[in-house]
Design a protein around this motif. Structure first.
Motif, PDB file in Angstrom:
ATOM      1  N   ASP A  66       0.833  -1.206   0.000  1.00 37.58           N
ATOM      2  CA  ASP A  66       0.000   0.000   0.000  1.00 37.58           C
ATOM      3  C   ASP A  66       0.869   1.257   0.000  1.00 37.58           C
ATOM      4  N   PHE A  67       0.447   2.258  -0.744  1.00 40.04           N
ATOM      5  CA  PHE A  67       1.176   3.526  -0.767  1.00 40.04           C
ATOM      6  C   PHE A  67       0.264   4.644  -1.257  1.00 40.04           C
ATOM      7  N   VAL A  68       0.661   5.870  -0.919  1.00 40.47           N
ATOM      8  CA  VAL A  68      -0.068   7.063  -1.350  1.00 40.47           C
ATOM      9  C   VAL A  68       0.945   8.034  -1.939  1.00 40.47           C
ATOM     10  N   LYS A  69       0.639   8.530  -3.138  1.00 42.62           N
ATOM     11  CA  LYS A  69       1.480   9.543  -3.777  1.00 42.62           C
ATOM     12  C   LYS A  69       0.978  10.919  -3.370  1.00 42.62           C
ATOM     13  N   GLY A  70       1.919  11.850  -3.252  1.00 47.54           N
ATOM     14  CA  GLY A  70       1.557  13.216  -2.911  1.00 47.54           C
ATOM     15  C   GLY A  70       2.706  14.156  -3.174  1.00 47.54           C
ATOM     16  N   THR A  71       2.652  15.316  -2.524  1.00 49.66           N
ATOM     17  CA  THR A  71       3.670  16.345  -2.693  1.00 49.66           C
ATOM     18  C   THR A  71       4.212  16.733  -1.332  1.00 49.66           C
ATOM     19  N   LEU A  72       5.533  16.813  -1.226  1.00 48.49           N
ATOM     20  CA  LEU A  72       6.196  17.246   0.001  1.00 48.49           C
ATOM     21  C   LEU A  72       6.583  18.715  -0.180  1.00 48.49           C
ATOM     22  N   PHE A  73       5.907  19.578   0.594  1.00 48.99           N
ATOM     23  CA  PHE A  73       6.093  21.018   0.475  1.00 48.99           C
ATOM     24  C   PHE A  73       7.013  21.553   1.560  1.00 48.99           C
ATOM     25  N   ASP A  74       7.796  22.577   1.214  1.00 47.83           N
ATOM     26  CA  ASP A  74       8.590  23.328   2.181  1.00 47.83           C
ATOM     27  C   ASP A  74       7.716  24.442   2.743  1.00 47.83           C
ATOM     28  N   LEU A  75       7.633  24.505   4.072  1.00 50.59           N
ATOM     29  CA  LEU A  75       6.836  25.535   4.739  1.00 50.59           C
ATOM     30  C   LEU A  75       7.695  26.275   5.749  1.00 50.59           C
ATOM     31  N   THR A  76       7.201  27.410   6.190  1.00 50.00           N
ATOM     32  CA  THR A  76       7.782  28.079   7.343  1.00 50.00           C
ATOM     33  C   THR A  76       7.087  27.535   8.594  1.00 50.00           C
ATOM     34  N   ASP A  77       7.630  27.798   9.773  1.00 52.68           N
ATOM     35  CA  ASP A  77       6.977  27.381  11.011  1.00 52.68           C
ATOM     36  C   ASP A  77       5.584  28.004  11.120  1.00 52.68           C
ATOM     37  N   GLU A  78       5.467  29.254  10.729  1.00 53.50           N
ATOM     38  CA  GLU A  78       4.177  29.945  10.777  1.00 53.50           C
ATOM     39  C   GLU A  78       3.166  29.302   9.829  1.00 53.50           C
ATOM     40  N   GLU A  79       3.623  28.915   8.642  1.00 55.55           N
ATOM     41  CA  GLU A  79       2.727  28.275   7.676  1.00 55.55           C
ATOM     42  C   GLU A  79       2.249  26.909   8.180  1.00 55.55           C
ATOM     43  N   LEU A  80       3.106  26.203   8.903  1.00 55.59           N
ATOM     44  CA  LEU A  80       2.702  24.921   9.472  1.00 55.59           C
ATOM     45  C   LEU A  80       1.555  25.116  10.471  1.00 55.59           C
ATOM     46  N   ILE A  81       1.605  26.184  11.229  1.00 54.42           N
ATOM     47  CA  ILE A  81       0.519  26.504  12.162  1.00 54.42           C
ATOM     48  C   ILE A  81      -0.757  26.832  11.384  1.00 54.42           C
ATOM     49  N   HIS A  82      -0.630  27.534  10.245  1.00 52.72           N
ATOM     50  CA  HIS A  82      -1.792  27.814   9.399  1.00 52.72           C
ATOM     51  C   HIS A  82      -2.412  26.513   8.874  1.00 52.72           C
ATOM     52  N   ALA A  83      -1.558  25.558   8.521  1.00 55.47           N
ATOM     53  CA  ALA A  83      -2.053  24.256   8.049  1.00 55.47           C
ATOM     54  C   ALA A  83      -2.819  23.548   9.167  1.00 55.47           C
ATOM     55  N   ASP A  84      -2.307  23.629  10.396  1.00 54.66           N
ATOM     56  CA  ASP A  84      -3.010  23.033  11.539  1.00 54.66           C
ATOM     57  C   ASP A  84      -4.393  23.641  11.708  1.00 54.66           C
ATOM     58  N   THR A  85      -4.507  24.936  11.475  1.00 49.40           N
ATOM     59  CA  THR A  85      -5.785  25.623  11.601  1.00 49.40           C
ATOM     60  C   THR A  85      -6.755  25.186  10.510  1.00 49.40           C
ATOM     61  N   TYR A  86      -6.238  24.945   9.310  1.00 53.63           N
ATOM     62  CA  TYR A  86      -7.074  24.516   8.181  1.00 53.63           C
ATOM     63  C   TYR A  86      -7.618  23.105   8.403  1.00 53.63           C
ATOM     64  N   GLU A  87      -6.795  22.204   8.893  1.00 53.21           N
ATOM     65  CA  GLU A  87      -7.207  20.813   9.067  1.00 53.21           C
ATOM     66  C   GLU A  87      -8.166  20.697  10.250  1.00 53.21           C
ATOM     67  N   VAL A  88      -9.255  19.957  10.050  1.00 49.29           N
ATOM     68  CA  VAL A  88     -10.259  19.790  11.100  1.00 49.29           C
ATOM     69  C   VAL A  88      -9.811  18.722  12.094  1.00 49.29           C
ATOM     70  N   ASP A  89     -10.578  18.539  13.162  1.00 47.95           N
ATOM     71  CA  ASP A  89     -10.204  17.628  14.245  1.00 47.95           C
ATOM     72  C   ASP A  89     -10.132  16.164  13.830  1.00 47.95           C
ATOM     73  N   ASP A  90     -10.655  15.827  12.648  1.00 49.14           N
ATOM     74  CA  ASP A  90     -10.566  14.443  12.169  1.00 49.14           C
ATOM     75  C   ASP A  90      -9.133  14.067  11.791  1.00 49.14           C
ATOM     76  N   TYR A  91      -8.267  15.074  11.676  1.00 47.07           N
ATOM     77  CA  TYR A  91      -6.872  14.861  11.296  1.00 47.07           C
ATOM     78  C   TYR A  91      -5.954  15.141  12.485  1.00 47.07           C
ATOM     79  N   LYS A  92      -4.818  14.449  12.512  1.00 48.99           N
ATOM     80  CA  LYS A  92      -3.759  14.781  13.463  1.00 48.99           C
ATOM     81  C   LYS A  92      -2.449  14.836  12.687  1.00 48.99           C
ATOM     82  N   ARG A  93      -1.589  15.773  13.093  1.00 43.46           N
ATOM     83  CA  ARG A  93      -0.299  15.941  12.408  1.00 43.46           C
ATOM     84  C   ARG A  93       0.766  15.125  13.117  1.00 43.46           C
TER      85      ARG A  93
END
Length: 112
Positions: A66-93
């Motif tokens: 099993d595998f999943v293809k995707g994209t590995l993005f470079d973010l800033t620390d601040e952008e990572l926090i923005h991503a956490d805000t976008y993702e709902v509680d069904d997800y965990k980082r």
């Protein structure tokens, strides 16, 4: 600089613009021993940005085929926090190692 693996809506340019204020730069990556499933999103802001209430979500199988293809993005620390805000509680980082040996963060199914 943190890296974030996207296999779903964070790959969409509109979502990137809404969440990060820019289009992200990344590279193709593979996450092994996972499959994609779907969840229903109820957050109106997330639905407005992505254009859908059905989003993909990763589930661990442990199966080496099993595998999943995707994209590995470079973010800033601040952008990572923005991503956490976008993702709902069904997800965990979590931090994980990808097929290439690169490490980065990914949002998995939050089982509690």
């Amino acid at each position: 600089m943190p890296k974030l693996f996207s296999y779903g809506t964070l790959q969409m340019k509109k979502v990137q613009q809404d969440v990060f204020g820019r289009i992200l730069i990344g590279s193709n990556e593979v996450l092994e021993k996972f499959i994609l499933s779907q969840i229903k999103i109820t957050d109106p802001k997330v639905i407005a940005s992505s254009g859908t209430n059905i989003h993909p979500i990763l589930e661990y199988t442990g199966n080496i085929t099993d595998f999943v293809k995707g994209t590995l993005f470079d973010l800033t620390d601040e952008e990572l926090i923005h991503a956490d805000t976008y993702e709902v509680d069904d997800y965990k980082r979590v931090e994980i190692t990808f097929k290439s040996g690169e490490t980065g963060f990914v949002y998995l199914k939050n089982n509690g």
